[in-house]
Design a protein around this motif. Structure first.
Motif, PDB file in Angstrom:
ATOM      1  N   PHE A  63       0.830  -1.201   0.000  1.00 50.70           N
ATOM      2  CA  PHE A  63       0.000   0.000   0.000  1.00 50.70           C
ATOM      3  C   PHE A  63       0.868   1.255   0.000  1.00 50.70           C
ATOM      4  O   PHE A  63       0.630   2.188  -0.767  1.00 50.70           O
ATOM      5  N   VAL A  64       1.892   1.290   0.857  1.00 47.92           N
ATOM      6  CA  VAL A  64       2.780   2.450   0.930  1.00 47.92           C
ATOM      7  C   VAL A  64       3.516   2.627  -0.397  1.00 47.92           C
ATOM      8  O   VAL A  64       3.639   3.745  -0.903  1.00 47.92           O
ATOM      9  N   ASP A  65       3.974   1.541  -0.987  1.00 45.04           N
ATOM     10  CA  ASP A  65       4.653   1.613  -2.279  1.00 45.04           C
ATOM     11  C   ASP A  65       3.719   2.195  -3.343  1.00 45.04           C
ATOM     12  O   ASP A  65       4.131   3.040  -4.153  1.00 45.04           O
ATOM     13  N   GLU A  66       2.476   1.777  -3.334  1.00 48.98           N
ATOM     14  CA  GLU A  66       1.494   2.309  -4.288  1.00 48.98           C
ATOM     15  C   GLU A  66       1.286   3.811  -4.063  1.00 48.98           C
ATOM     16  O   GLU A  66       1.195   4.586  -5.022  1.00 48.98           O
ATOM     17  N   GLN A  67       1.235   4.220  -2.810  1.00 52.73           N
ATOM     18  CA  GLN A  67       1.072   5.638  -2.502  1.00 52.73           C
ATOM     19  C   GLN A  67       2.258   6.454  -3.018  1.00 52.73           C
ATOM     20  O   GLN A  67       2.083   7.553  -3.542  1.00 52.73           O
ATOM     21  N   LEU A  68       3.460   5.910  -2.865  1.00 54.22           N
ATOM     22  CA  LEU A  68       4.652   6.605  -3.359  1.00 54.22           C
ATOM     23  C   LEU A  68       4.627   6.748  -4.878  1.00 54.22           C
ATOM     24  O   LEU A  68       5.082   7.753  -5.424  1.00 54.22           O
ATOM     25  N   GLU A  69       4.108   5.745  -5.558  1.00 56.54           N
ATOM     26  CA  GLU A  69       4.013   5.789  -7.021  1.00 56.54           C
ATOM     27  C   GLU A  69       2.963   6.795  -7.486  1.00 56.54           C
ATOM     28  O   GLU A  69       3.154   7.460  -8.507  1.00 56.54           O
ATOM     29  N   GLU A  70       1.874   6.924  -6.747  1.00 50.04           N
ATOM     30  CA  GLU A  70       0.742   7.744  -7.197  1.00 50.04           C
ATOM     31  C   GLU A  70       0.742   9.162  -6.654  1.00 50.04           C
ATOM     32  O   GLU A  70       0.187  10.057  -7.278  1.00 50.04           O
TER      33      GLU A  70
END
Length: 86
Positions: A63-70
């Motif tokens: 989830f955190v990785d996705e947030q960093l990407e978006e």
């Protein structure tokens, strides 16, 4: 902001460029994260996300990785933490 920065370090070499490490807490996640940021020119940054001290839930780090990407603002906040240590 949904993160709290705990620690930031940065180093520089001709071979690797700038390498920064930011340890942070994301929202109410129990595990702490460490993002490693690397850049040759301080403009384009690559990153790697890991658990900082002990492993946590896989769905949380994804989830955190996705947030960093978006979320450019979130990513830039972490990059700014590294740049401020230069």
């Amino acid at each position: 902001m949904t993160i709290q920065i705990i620690d930031t370090t940065v180093s520089h070499s001709k071979e690797d460029g700038y390498i920064g490490h930011v340890v942070f807490q994301y929202a109410d996640h129990t595990a702490k994260y460490e993002i490693t940021l690397q850049s040759k020119n301080k403009k384009e940054w690559n990153y790697s996300l890991n658990f900082a001290l002990e492993s946590g839930k896989e769905e949380d780090i994804l989830f955190v990785d996705e947030q960093l990407e978006e979320d450019d603002e979130l990513f830039d906040y972490l990059v700014d933490a590294v740049v401020s240590k230069l």
